[in-house]
Scaffold this motif. Structure first.
Motif, PDB file in Angstrom:
ATOM      1  N   GLU A  70      -3.800   3.994  -0.098  1.00 47.56           N
ATOM      2  CA  GLU A  70      -3.992   3.396  -1.426  1.00 47.56           C
ATOM      3  C   GLU A  70      -3.516   1.941  -1.400  1.00 47.56           C
ATOM      4  OE1 GLU A  70      -2.714   4.012  -6.131  1.00 47.56           O
ATOM      5  OE2 GLU A  70      -1.839   5.287  -4.559  1.00 47.56           O
ATOM      6  N   ASN A  71      -4.433   1.020  -1.592  1.00 49.12           N
ATOM      7  CA  ASN A  71      -4.125  -0.408  -1.545  1.00 49.12           C
ATOM      8  C   ASN A  71      -3.535  -0.852  -2.882  1.00 49.12           C
ATOM      9  OD1 ASN A  71      -4.094  -3.214  -1.203  1.00 49.12           O
ATOM     10  ND2 ASN A  71      -5.983  -3.205  -0.009  1.00 49.12           N
ATOM     11  N   SER A 125      -9.357   0.369   0.380  1.00 49.54           N
ATOM     12  CA  SER A 125      -8.485   1.538   0.506  1.00 49.54           C
ATOM     13  C   SER A 125      -9.170   2.549   1.429  1.00 49.54           C
ATOM     14  CB  SER A 125      -8.214   2.163  -0.865  1.00 49.54           C
ATOM     15  OG  SER A 125      -7.484   1.269  -1.691  1.00 49.54           O
ATOM     16  N   TRP A 159      -6.826  -3.777   8.075  1.00 51.36           N
ATOM     17  CA  TRP A 159      -5.943  -2.647   8.334  1.00 51.36           C
ATOM     18  C   TRP A 159      -5.847  -2.415   9.837  1.00 51.36           C
ATOM     19  CZ3 TRP A 159      -3.534   0.173   4.417  1.00 51.36           C
ATOM     20  CH2 TRP A 159      -4.003  -0.038   3.108  1.00 51.36           C
ATOM     21  N   PHE A 190       0.847  -1.193   0.000  1.00 57.49           N
ATOM     22  CA  PHE A 190       0.000   0.000   0.000  1.00 57.49           C
ATOM     23  C   PHE A 190       0.881   1.240   0.000  1.00 57.49           C
ATOM     24  CE2 PHE A 190       0.759  -0.830   4.483  1.00 57.49           C
ATOM     25  CZ  PHE A 190       0.894   0.428   5.058  1.00 57.49           C
TER      26      PHE A 190
END
Length: 376
Positions: A295-296, A319, A306, A279
Motif C-alpha cells: 500500500e503506497n 501499489s 519499487w 508504504f
C-alpha cells in the motif's frame, strides 16, 4: 559657469535672500551639491549677493563655488574580477573603490538601509548600505550601477554603497543553477539546491523579522533563512525532500572563511513540492493468501520505483502486488520521485515471506480414523 543648476547644485535656484535693513548679525544658508551620476571633471558656479538701500545698489559681492569630481575614482569592473579570494577565503580586493553593474535579484533584507544582491553575466555580489537607502526602493529586475568600496562580512563579499544609479527596470533574471552543494561559487548567485530535507521541523518558527532552519542534503548541512517580507513566511514547514531556490550567502564568523554557506529563498515558489516516500506491508506474509500487497502512502510524488530485494526488475506501479520466488526475509525499497522529477525520497521496510508447509502429508485408510503420517 560650467555647472548646471538643479542637475549639479540645489533644487531651489535661483536663490533669493533678503537681509532686513540695519541687521548686522551674520547670515548663512546651505547649498546642496547634487551628484548627477555621470563621470566628469571639476565644475564651478557663481553666487552673487546684492545689498540694496531703497532702490540704490550699495554692495555686490560674488563667490565662485568649485565642485570637485568624485566620480573618477570608481573604475568599472565585471563582478567576477573583484570576487577573488586567497587560501583563507579573504577577499583579494578589500577596500578597492569601483563601480559594479548588475541586475537586482531578491529583495532588500535591511529596511533601515540597503542589503540586496546584484548579478552580472560573470558573478554576483551583495550591495550594502548601513543607514542610507539613497531613496531607492529595491525591485527585482532593476538594472543598477553601484559605486563604492569593497568589503567582506563573515566571509561574504560586499560593496559598500557611495552612489546608486537606477539604469533600467524589468530586466531578465538569471536562471537558477542546479547545484548539489553550496560553496564560494554559489555566494551571491541564484541557485537551486537540489533535494534537501529539514533537519528539525520545529525550528520553522515563523518568528519575525526572520527565522533560520538547517536543511540537509544527506551529506552536508546548510542554513536556510526565511524572511518575514516573503510569502514563504507564515507557511507550514515542508515535510519530505524538496528543492530550494534562492540567493547563496555565507556566515562564517572567523577565518578561514570557507564554511557557513547559506541560502535565502525569495518567495514560496522557491520551494518545490516536497516528496515523502512511505508504504505499508505486512511484516509476515503467507503465500497461501496470494501475492504480497503493498500500500503506497507517499505524498507529493510523480513516479515510483519499487525494489523487492529478490533480483526481479523494479516495479513502477503505484501499489503493486508481488510474488516472491522463495521463502525468505526481503528488504523492500520504495523510491518516490518528486512531481518535477528532480528530487526523490526513499522508504525501506522488511517483509518475511512464508510458504505453506508441504513436508507432511496425511493419508486416511478406509474405515480407519487415525491418519498415517509420512515425512522426514
Amino acid at each position: 559657469s560650467t555647472a548646471t543648476p538643479v542637475a549639479d547644485f540645489g533644487t531651489l535656484f535661483p536663490l533669493e535672500l533678503t537681509f532686513p535693513q540695519g541687521l548686522l548679525s551674520p547670515q548663512s544658508f546651505t547649498i546642496g551639491i547634487v551628484d548627477d551620476f555621470e563621470p566628469e571633471g571639476i565644475e564651478t558656479f557663481t553666487l552673487a549677493i546684492t545689498v540694496l538701500s531703497g532702490e540704490v545698489e550699495v554692495i555686490q559681492e560674488t563667490l565662485t563655488v568649485t565642485i570637485a569630481p568624485n566620480d573618477l575614482g570608481f573604475p568599472h569592473y565585471p563582478i567576477a574580477d573583484v570576487r577573488g579570494i586567497d587560501g583563507n577565503g579573504v577577499l583579494d580586493s578589500l577596500l578597492v573603490p569601483c563601480e559594479l553593474r548588475g541586475v537586482v535579484h531578491g529583495f532588500n533584507t535591511y529596511p533601515s538601509g540597503l542589503r540586496f544582491t546584484i548579478i552580472d553575466p560573470t558573478a554576483g555580489i551583495e550591495v550594502y548600505s548601513p543607514v542610507d537607502n539613497f531613496n531607492y526602493l529595491v525591485e527585482e529586475g532593476d538594472s543598477v550601477r553601484i559605486r563604492g568600496s569593497l568589503q567582506q562580512f563573515q566571509g561574504l563579499a560586499q560593496i559598500l554603497v557611495d552612489t546608486l544609479i537606477l539604469a533600467t527596470q524589468g530586466e531578465q533574471l538569471q536562471e537558477p543553477e542546479l547545484v548539489n552543494a553550496l560553496s564560494e561559487e554559489t555566494e551571491s548567485d541564484l541557485v537551486r539546491l537540489k533535494c534537501v530535507e529539514l533537519v528539525d521541523p520545529s525550528a520553522w518558527t515563523n518568528q519575525a523579522p526572520q527565522f533560520e532552519v538547517y536543511v540537509s542534503t544527506g551529506t552536508s548541512l546548510y542554513l536556510m533563512v526565511v524572511d518575514a517580507d516573503t510569502d514563504l513566511f507564515g507557511t507550514e514547514a515542508p515535510v519530505g525532500v524538496f528543492g530550494v531556490t534562492g540567493i547563496g550567502g555565507q556566515r562564517d564568523l572567523e577565518a578561514p572563511f570557507l564554511n557557513g554557506y547559506t541560502i535565502l529563498p525569495r518567495n514560496a515558489d522557491d520551494l518545490s513540492e516536497p516528496v515523502q516516500a512511505d508504504f505499508f506491508v505486512e511484516d509476515v506474509w503467507n503465500t497461501e493468501d496470494g501475492p504480497v500487497p503493498f500500500e503506497n502512502l507517499s505524498l507529493g510524488a510523480g513516479g515510483y520505483f519499487w525494489s523487492f530485494g529478490d533480483g526481479t526488475s523494479p516495479d513502477t506501479t503505484t501499489s503493486p502486488l508481488h510474488v516472491f520466488p522463495e521463502e525468505n526475509t526481503y528488504t523492500i525499497v520504495l523510491t518516490a520521485q518528486s512531481l518535477d522529477g528532480v528530487c526523490s525520497d526513499q522508504a525501506t521496510q522488511e517483509v518475511t515471506v512464508v510458504f505453506p508447509d508441504t513436508s507432511t502429508i496425511g493419508v486416511v485408510e478406509p474405515d480407519v480414523d487415525t491418519p498415517f503420517l509420512f515425512g522426514p
